[in-house]
Enzyme design. Structure first.
Site, short mmCIF file in Angstrom:
data_model
loop_
_atom_site.label_atom_id
_atom_site.label_comp_id
_atom_site.label_asym_id
_atom_site.label_seq_id
_atom_site.Cartn_x
_atom_site.Cartn_y
_atom_site.Cartn_z
N GLU A 179 -11.40 4.69 6.91
CA GLU A 179 -10.67 5.10 7.03
C GLU A 179 -10.28 6.60 8.21
O GLU A 179 -10.34 7.61 7.68
CB GLU A 179 -8.85 5.59 6.02
CG GLU A 179 -7.77 6.08 6.17
CD GLU A 179 -6.91 6.57 5.44
OE1 GLU A 179 -7.30 6.60 4.88
OE2 GLU A 179 -5.40 6.84 6.08
N TRP A 195 0.29 13.83 3.84
CA TRP A 195 -0.03 12.89 5.41
C TRP A 195 1.12 12.52 5.79
O TRP A 195 0.63 12.41 7.25
CB TRP A 195 -0.50 12.18 4.50
CG TRP A 195 -2.25 12.31 3.86
CD1 TRP A 195 -2.99 12.79 3.72
CD2 TRP A 195 -2.25 11.89 2.35
NE1 TRP A 195 -3.84 12.12 2.53
CE2 TRP A 195 -3.30 12.18 1.76
CE3 TRP A 195 -1.36 11.87 1.56
CZ2 TRP A 195 -4.34 12.46 0.63
CZ3 TRP A 195 -1.32 11.88 -0.03
CH2 TRP A 195 -2.71 12.44 -0.49
N HIS A 201 1.03 -1.15 -0.47
CA HIS A 201 -0.25 -0.30 0.21
C HIS A 201 0.70 1.17 0.46
O HIS A 201 1.93 1.51 0.93
CB HIS A 201 -1.10 -0.28 1.33
CG HIS A 201 -2.16 0.76 1.09
ND1 HIS A 201 -3.55 0.79 0.61
CD2 HIS A 201 -2.48 2.77 1.34
CE1 HIS A 201 -3.89 1.93 0.64
NE2 HIS A 201 -3.07 2.53 1.28
N GLN A 260 -9.56 9.55 -4.99
CA GLN A 260 -9.60 9.84 -4.41
C GLN A 260 -10.09 10.75 -3.73
O GLN A 260 -11.06 10.87 -2.35
CB GLN A 260 -7.82 10.99 -4.80
CG GLN A 260 -7.62 11.69 -3.41
CD GLN A 260 -6.78 10.77 -2.36
OE1 GLN A 260 -5.73 10.80 -2.08
NE2 GLN A 260 -7.83 10.62 -0.98
N HIS A 310 -9.35 2.07 -0.21
CA HIS A 310 -9.38 2.54 1.28
C HIS A 310 -10.40 2.17 1.64
O HIS A 310 -11.39 2.16 0.69
CB HIS A 310 -8.98 3.43 0.97
CG HIS A 310 -7.69 4.06 0.57
ND1 HIS A 310 -6.84 3.25 -0.49
CD2 HIS A 310 -6.59 4.41 1.20
CE1 HIS A 310 -5.45 4.17 -0.58
NE2 HIS A 310 -5.15 4.76 0.60
N ASP A 323 1.97 2.88 2.85
CA ASP A 323 1.63 3.92 2.69
C ASP A 323 2.14 5.79 2.15
O ASP A 323 1.64 6.07 0.98
CB ASP A 323 0.68 4.59 3.93
CG ASP A 323 -0.78 5.07 3.40
OD1 ASP A 323 -0.81 5.17 2.37
OD2 ASP A 323 -1.53 5.52 4.39
N HIS A 353 1.48 5.32 -2.17
CA HIS A 353 0.46 6.76 -2.85
C HIS A 353 2.43 6.92 -3.83
O HIS A 353 3.28 8.13 -3.51
CB HIS A 353 0.19 7.73 -2.44
CG HIS A 353 -0.82 7.44 -1.68
ND1 HIS A 353 -2.34 7.37 -2.56
CD2 HIS A 353 -1.30 6.31 0.00
CE1 HIS A 353 -3.09 6.09 -1.11
NE2 HIS A 353 -2.48 5.84 -0.31
FE FE2 Z 1 -4.05 5.29 1.44
#
Ligand code: FE2
Length: 428
Positions: A213, A315, A57, A152, A210, A309, A59
């Site tokens: 979350e 993030w 996982h 997203q 996802h 991630d 991005h």
């Molecule tokens: Fe993610």
């Protein structure tokens, strides 16, 4: 007989000492001692020889963009999504590609040789999709990159997400993604799970969503994901990523939910570094950890793989492509501290994650792809404790990264002149 490459005198994860003979891009022999000739020898004496790290996982379209155009002040998931929305119109094909390739270099240097990356499909240009498809092709000789079409901004919430997600799949993106908890209503989230799973079933693709979350104990999208998996015959092809709401769910409900997930053969992908950073931000004290219920899932026979991630993006402000960091954090947050549980944490950044991604060609067996990491540690658990140095990385039969083993020089009265931090734990 001769080999192109021999990895000499390493310690396998099960504790056996062995030489590994490689011909072309395949493991051709694993034996206590190989005396045949080799084009190249990698000395792995007293080092752990492991299958590669696998990140299920990530991005990659956002990585290495920290601070662009600004920093996430609240540290929340939602501000991160808003910030990414500010950055998206400023992205260029070349910049996305360059950052992704730079991250792949980091990954290879850390023995991370397979990555599943989500790629945002909420952009009419599909610029990141194009860039990452090119990156996938470019890194294929040494790194398995799997792309997930990820709406997203919401499959229904964003007006063109649906059309663009389908376009991305037509362009060759491998896996169907989603974000049901970000749709406008719980009902829209539920419908998005149904429609996206149908899309995957029609095309024979895997699903990685996802899912839940949030810290909302009433978020129920994983239930729907398990239901659709069974209804559409997608068993073994579906993963739920994050699942953080499960941390806060009612225990009685979870006692019903976990057997449903197991029955549907849905895998779970927690992302411990990011979950511990992003979740619980609305809490005062006690402050929830937000990571999903890993030991309980394992007891129910649910396959779990840990993801990284984010690295240096809207993030998360840290990260080095080191899956041992991920395992280290997971072990702590999930309180998986018995020898067997710590060992399991190593599997969840290597073999379990490879299985979730369907990468059957990876593994330390004769006939498998010769992708191997040599670690300066004696055991898998010790490698987590030390976040062990990668001594050598072999990708698809080629030595692609190496470094000298590092002993720190000491200058202390009456003490040895070198220090090494190995210390094998009983039972590991
Ligand atoms: Fe993610």
């Amino acid at each position: 007989m001769s080999f192109d490459l021999i990895v000499k005198s390493g310690i396998l994860p099960d504790g056996r000492r062995a030489d590994i003979g490689i011909s072309g891009d395949k493991i051709a022999a694993i034996e206590p001692s190989i005396t045949a000739d080799a084009g190249e020898i990698v000395d792995a004496t007293d080092c752990l020889v492991s299958p590669p790290f696998v990140d299920p996982h990530f991005h990659m379209d956002a990585t290495l963009s920290y601070g662009m155009p600004r920093i996430n002040a609240s540290g929340t998931l939602l501000e991160g999504i808003a910030l990414w929305g500010e950055l998206k119109p400023l992205l260029t094909h070349e910049a996305v590609k360059e950052r992704a390739l730079a991250y792949c270099d980091w990954a290879v240097s850390m023995g991370l040789l397979a990555i599943r990356t989500h790629v945002d499909t909420c952009d009419d240009r599909l610029l990141a999709v194009e860039a990452l498809l090119e990156v996938k092709k470019q890194v294929a000789p040494y790194l398995d990159l799997q792309l997930v079409a990820f709406p997203q901004d919401g499959y229904f919430r964003d007006p063109t997400a649906k059309a663009n997600t389908i376009r991305a799949l037509d362009m060759g993106v491998d896996v169907v993604g989603g974000i049901p908890h970000f749709e406008r209503t719980m009902e829209d989230g539920r419908r998005s799970v149904t429609e996206l799973c149908e899309l995957a079933a029609d095309r024979g693709l895997m699903v990685d969503m996802h899912c839940d979350e949030s810290d909302d104990p009433l978020s129920r999208h994983i239930e729907q994901l398990a239901y659709e998996t069974q209804r559409l015959g997608l068993q073994g092809m579906v993963a739920g990523s994050h699942l953080t709401s499960m941390h806060s769910m009612d225990n009685y409900y979870v006692s019903k939910l976990l057997p449903l997930i197991a029955e549907a053969q849905v895998s779970a992908i927690p992302n411990p570094l990011i979950n511990i950073v992003l979740q619980g931000r609305h809490d005062t004290y006690p402050k929830r950890r937000g990571m999903t219920r890993v030991p309980e899932m394992l007891k129910h026979g649910i396959r779990v793989g840990f993801g990284q991630d984010c690295v240096l993006d809207p993030w998360y402000s840290l990260g080095t492509a080191d899956m041992l960091d991920v395992a280290f954090m997971a072990l702590h947050v999930a309180q998986m501290t018995s020898p067997a549980e710590m060992r399991r944490c190593f599997d969840m950044v290597t073999t379990s994650s490879a299985a979730i991604m369907g990468l059957d060609h990876l593994g330390l067996d004769v006939g498998k792809t010769a992708s191997i990491v040599v670690l300066d540690a004696g055991t898998p658990v010790e490698s987590i404790r030390l976040r062990a140095e990668r001594v050598a990385v072999i990708a698809k039969g080629k030595l692609v990264a190496s470094r000298p083993r590092r002993d720190m020089a000491l200058s202390l009265p009456g003490r040895p002149d070198r220090v090494h931090r190995r210390h094998r734990l009983p039972g590991t």
